[in-house]
Design a protein around this motif. Structure first.
Motif, PDB file in Angstrom:
ATOM      1  N   GLN A 188      33.354  43.295  42.050  1.00  0.00           N
ATOM      2  CA  GLN A 188      34.220  44.078  42.933  1.00  0.00           C
ATOM      3  C   GLN A 188      33.512  45.347  43.396  1.00  0.00           C
ATOM      4  O   GLN A 188      33.601  45.728  44.578  1.00  0.00           O
ATOM      5  CB  GLN A 188      35.524  44.441  42.221  1.00  0.00           C
ATOM      6  CG  GLN A 188      36.484  45.238  43.105  1.00  0.00           C
ATOM      7  CD  GLN A 188      37.911  45.192  42.598  1.00  0.00           C
ATOM      8  OE1 GLN A 188      38.428  44.112  42.325  1.00  0.00           O
ATOM      9  NE2 GLN A 188      38.554  46.347  42.464  1.00  0.00           N
ATOM     10  N   ASN A 191      30.712  44.226  46.034  1.00  0.00           N
ATOM     11  CA  ASN A 191      31.229  43.734  47.321  1.00  0.00           C
ATOM     12  C   ASN A 191      30.076  43.354  48.245  1.00  0.00           C
ATOM     13  O   ASN A 191      29.830  43.973  49.290  1.00  0.00           O
ATOM     14  CB  ASN A 191      32.115  44.798  47.984  1.00  0.00           C
ATOM     15  CG  ASN A 191      32.834  44.286  49.226  1.00  0.00           C
ATOM     16  OD1 ASN A 191      32.797  43.098  49.529  1.00  0.00           O
ATOM     17  ND2 ASN A 191      33.473  45.196  49.944  1.00  0.00           N
ATOM     18  N   ASN A 197      38.940  45.366  51.367  1.00  0.00           N
ATOM     19  CA  ASN A 197      39.857  45.068  50.263  1.00  0.00           C
ATOM     20  C   ASN A 197      39.360  43.933  49.378  1.00  0.00           C
ATOM     21  O   ASN A 197      40.142  43.140  48.845  1.00  0.00           O
ATOM     22  CB  ASN A 197      41.257  44.725  50.797  1.00  0.00           C
ATOM     23  CG  ASN A 197      41.865  45.843  51.605  1.00  0.00           C
ATOM     24  OD1 ASN A 197      41.824  47.005  51.196  1.00  0.00           O
ATOM     25  ND2 ASN A 197      42.426  45.509  52.760  1.00  0.00           N
ATOM     26  N   SER A 199      38.171  41.778  46.324  1.00  0.00           N
ATOM     27  CA  SER A 199      38.565  41.722  44.920  1.00  0.00           C
ATOM     28  C   SER A 199      37.533  40.921  44.138  1.00  0.00           C
ATOM     29  O   SER A 199      37.205  39.792  44.515  1.00  0.00           O
ATOM     30  CB  SER A 199      39.939  41.051  44.796  1.00  0.00           C
ATOM     31  OG  SER A 199      40.358  40.993  43.450  1.00  0.00           O
ATOM     32  N   TYR A 202      40.529  37.108  41.330  1.00  0.00           N
ATOM     33  CA  TYR A 202      41.970  37.013  41.566  1.00  0.00           C
ATOM     34  C   TYR A 202      42.657  36.948  40.210  1.00  0.00           C
ATOM     35  O   TYR A 202      42.425  36.028  39.418  1.00  0.00           O
ATOM     36  CB  TYR A 202      42.363  35.776  42.381  1.00  0.00           C
ATOM     37  CG  TYR A 202      43.868  35.760  42.612  1.00  0.00           C
ATOM     38  CD1 TYR A 202      44.414  36.395  43.714  1.00  0.00           C
ATOM     39  CD2 TYR A 202      44.735  35.196  41.681  1.00  0.00           C
ATOM     40  CE1 TYR A 202      45.794  36.450  43.905  1.00  0.00           C
ATOM     41  CE2 TYR A 202      46.106  35.249  41.855  1.00  0.00           C
ATOM     42  CZ  TYR A 202      46.626  35.878  42.966  1.00  0.00           C
ATOM     43  OH  TYR A 202      47.989  35.956  43.141  1.00  0.00           O
ATOM     44  N   THR A 254      40.229  43.562  40.039  1.00  0.00           N
ATOM     45  CA  THR A 254      41.030  42.776  40.975  1.00  0.00           C
ATOM     46  C   THR A 254      41.872  43.712  41.828  1.00  0.00           C
ATOM     47  O   THR A 254      42.287  44.781  41.360  1.00  0.00           O
ATOM     48  CB  THR A 254      41.951  41.779  40.245  1.00  0.00           C
ATOM     49  OG1 THR A 254      42.654  40.998  41.218  1.00  0.00           O
ATOM     50  CG2 THR A 254      42.950  42.485  39.342  1.00  0.00           C
ATOM     51  N   THR A 255      42.095  43.322  43.061  1.00  0.00           N
ATOM     52  CA  THR A 255      43.001  44.072  43.933  1.00  0.00           C
ATOM     53  C   THR A 255      44.334  43.347  44.066  1.00  0.00           C
ATOM     54  O   THR A 255      45.199  43.754  44.843  1.00  0.00           O
ATOM     55  CB  THR A 255      42.391  44.254  45.337  1.00  0.00           C
ATOM     56  OG1 THR A 255      42.170  42.963  45.932  1.00  0.00           O
ATOM     57  CG2 THR A 255      41.077  45.016  45.262  1.00  0.00           C
ATOM     58  N   TYR A 256      44.488  42.268  43.299  1.00  0.00           N
ATOM     59  CA  TYR A 256      45.684  41.426  43.406  1.00  0.00           C
ATOM     60  C   TYR A 256      46.599  41.536  42.193  1.00  0.00           C
ATOM     61  O   TYR A 256      47.466  40.681  41.989  1.00  0.00           O
ATOM     62  CB  TYR A 256      45.280  39.962  43.599  1.00  0.00           C
ATOM     63  CG  TYR A 256      44.573  39.698  44.901  1.00  0.00           C
ATOM     64  CD1 TYR A 256      45.268  39.707  46.104  1.00  0.00           C
ATOM     65  CD2 TYR A 256      43.206  39.440  44.936  1.00  0.00           C
ATOM     66  CE1 TYR A 256      44.627  39.455  47.311  1.00  0.00           C
ATOM     67  CE2 TYR A 256      42.553  39.185  46.133  1.00  0.00           C
ATOM     68  CZ  TYR A 256      43.265  39.197  47.317  1.00  0.00           C
ATOM     69  OH  TYR A 256      42.618  38.960  48.506  1.00  0.00           O
ATOM     70  N   ASP A 259      50.136  41.239  43.230  1.00  0.00           N
ATOM     71  CA  ASP A 259      50.392  40.279  44.294  1.00  0.00           C
ATOM     72  C   ASP A 259      51.786  39.673  44.125  1.00  0.00           C
ATOM     73  O   ASP A 259      52.328  39.604  43.015  1.00  0.00           O
ATOM     74  CB  ASP A 259      49.337  39.177  44.251  1.00  0.00           C
ATOM     75  CG  ASP A 259      49.281  38.337  45.528  1.00  0.00           C
ATOM     76  OD1 ASP A 259      49.808  38.798  46.555  1.00  0.00           O
ATOM     77  OD2 ASP A 259      48.709  37.233  45.490  1.00  0.00           O
ATOM     78  N   TYR A 270      42.575  33.076  49.208  1.00  0.00           N
ATOM     79  CA  TYR A 270      41.779  34.307  49.114  1.00  0.00           C
ATOM     80  C   TYR A 270      40.311  33.969  48.844  1.00  0.00           C
ATOM     81  O   TYR A 270      39.398  34.621  49.359  1.00  0.00           O
ATOM     82  CB  TYR A 270      42.318  35.207  48.004  1.00  0.00           C
ATOM     83  CG  TYR A 270      43.770  35.607  48.152  1.00  0.00           C
ATOM     84  CD1 TYR A 270      44.231  36.223  49.325  1.00  0.00           C
ATOM     85  CD2 TYR A 270      44.687  35.376  47.139  1.00  0.00           C
ATOM     86  CE1 TYR A 270      45.567  36.590  49.460  1.00  0.00           C
ATOM     87  CE2 TYR A 270      46.017  35.748  47.263  1.00  0.00           C
ATOM     88  CZ  TYR A 270      46.454  36.352  48.430  1.00  0.00           C
ATOM     89  OH  TYR A 270      47.775  36.715  48.556  1.00  0.00           O
ATOM     90  N   THR A 276      37.907  37.231  47.636  1.00  0.00           N
ATOM     91  CA  THR A 276      37.689  37.306  46.190  1.00  0.00           C
ATOM     92  C   THR A 276      36.592  36.326  45.822  1.00  0.00           C
ATOM     93  O   THR A 276      36.359  35.334  46.538  1.00  0.00           O
ATOM     94  CB  THR A 276      38.969  36.998  45.389  1.00  0.00           C
ATOM     95  OG1 THR A 276      38.739  37.293  44.009  1.00  0.00           O
ATOM     96  CG2 THR A 276      39.378  35.538  45.513  1.00  0.00           C
TER      97      THR A 276
END
Length: 429
Positions: A188, A191, A197, A199, A202, A254-256, A259, A270, A276
């Motif tokens: 992450q 990137n 955004n 991730s 997930y 994780t950005t989820y 979710d 995703y 992700t």
């Protein structure tokens, strides 16, 4: 028999089911006793859960059943996981509304097998697969030596990852669970493609079985039985350490984490979109990953690691059983449908869909890189507490709330102790 009656009393109170075991009916009565029809022809209603069977697999069953049983029809009705326990309580208790066959998640099986909702199908074991049937699933469906459901499939969980993103970020395939945590956080942060955004992994609080498959390899446990009592284990040192790592992963890997349930139901998108680089998923998830990614050799698979290098971690053994309803209107036809479901033709189709079939004799048909490791994953897998109250008191809503509190940064120990208190209350009724 005595144990079954005691459990039935407990579970009937919890479920408010008006079923045979709550009254005078005994488990030795004829399956579907009191049903309106045992005719040679008719309709068999099969409830399957959302996401379990592909369209092609459902059509296969419908066509094959019609061919083998002229004049009869197999009607397959897809049910949603959300609210399924309440729906089963109502429908299985009614001789007018009950389906004939029911797919039921293995975390909910004990709840219903102990209250007389399902017919005794012990006599079908040899016909349906014998000792090749997934043993732990059969055990969870057995009460007082009688079998009330059989394993439909197991959802072995492994890790799908983007090989190109790992290479670009300079990340090696992790061999321990700690390295796995570090890899998600590092991906992450890196990137590699500058994706908005992005991730690393997930992981969502509303995906309890995915979260469990990260926690169990670290020694986390929900509860254990100590004599006649169930004792919560979420606040043990091992579980607190695992939950602390989970909170770190939610925050940095994780950005989820928060979710929605709708988003989680199609979380492979995703991965396909490149937002992700890591998923924990069952074998059928691999069939939903874009073929172009597979063709370009951008997808890899490995078992969720344990603390010991090279040893698969104890992921959640997701999956479902299938049972003949006690109030089935057409029990004899339903038995014929069960035989079809456990035939080589359909069990092989389950494997081709990415599931480990209930009859493990056909598990070699699981294709791709996932198939080669699925047996080891299942053998190292873990179930939730085998308590009749678990499926009611700790359904998806309660577990989602538990993990959401962790994801939101609440005090880990306080959340865990509150969960253990709930275990003490609800599993010891």
């Amino acid at each position: 028999m005595l144990a079954r009656k005691i459990l039935a009393g407990v579970a009937c109170t919890a479920l408010a089911l008006t079923l045979g075991a709550c009254g005078s009916q005994t488990p030795t009565e004829t399956p579907g006793a009191g049903a309106s029809s045992g005719a040679a022809t008719g309709e068999v209603r099969l409830w399957v859960m959302e996401g379990s069977l592909s369209d092609e697999s459902r059509q296969y069953l419908i066509d094959e059943f019609a061919t083998a049983n002229p004049g009869s029809e197999l009607k397959i009705e897809v049910q949603q996981w959300d609210g399924i326990v309440s729906k089963l309580q109502t429908s299985l208790a009614s001789k007018n509304e009950s389906p004939d066959l029911v797919e039921i998640g293995n975390t909910q099986t004990t709840t219903f097998t102990t209250v007389g909702a399902f017919a005794d199908v012990t006599d079908m074991k040899a016909t349906l697969g014998g000792d090749d049937l997934i043993p732990s699933f059969v055990d969870a469906s057995t009460v007082d030596g009688s079998i009330y459901a059989y394993p439909l499939y197991a959802g072995a969980r492994a890790v799908y990852y983007r090989t190109d993103l790992f290479e670009a970020a300079g990340i090696e395939v992790p061999t321990t669970i700690d390295e796995f945590t570090e890899a998600a956080i590092a991906l992450q942060a890196a990137n590699p493609e500058g994706t908005p955004n992005f991730s690393g992994m997930y992981l969502a609080a509303v995906d309890p079985h995915g979260v469990e498959s990260y926690l169990f390899p670290q020694g986390f446990d929900y509860a254990k039985q100590d004599g006649d009592k169930w004792v919560g284990q979420a606040s043990t040192p091992e579980s607190i350490a695992a939950l602390t790592n989970l909170q770190k992963l939610f925050a940095e890997g994780t950005t989820y984490a928060l979710d929605s349930q709708a988003g989680q139901k199609a979380f492979e998108r995703y991965f396909n979109e490149g937002t992700t680089g890591i998923l924990i998923g069952t074998g059928n998830v691999g069939t939903k990953i874009d073929q172009a990614l597979w063709d370009a050799d951008k997808v890899g698979v490995f078992a969720v690691p344990s603390a010991e290098p090279g040893v698969p971690g104890s992921t959640f053994a997701g999956g479902s059983n299938i049972a003949l309803a006690q109030n089935s209107p057409n029990p004899e036809l339903a038995r014929k449908a069960l035989e079809l479901i456990f035939s080589e033709g359909f069990q092989t189709r389950l494997a081709e869909d990415g599931w480990v079939p209930g009859n493990t004799a056909y598990s070699d048909a699981v294709t791709g890189p996932f198939g080669a490791m699925s047996g080891d994953i299942i053998n190292n897998s873990k179930l939730t507490p085998n308590n009749p109250g678990w499926g009611v008191a700790f359904g998806s809503t309660q577990l989602n709330e538990f993990f959401t509190r962790i994801a939101k940064g609440e005090d880990v120990t306080a959340v865990a102790e509150a969960f253990d208190a709930q275990v003490a209350t609800d599993l010891n009724k």
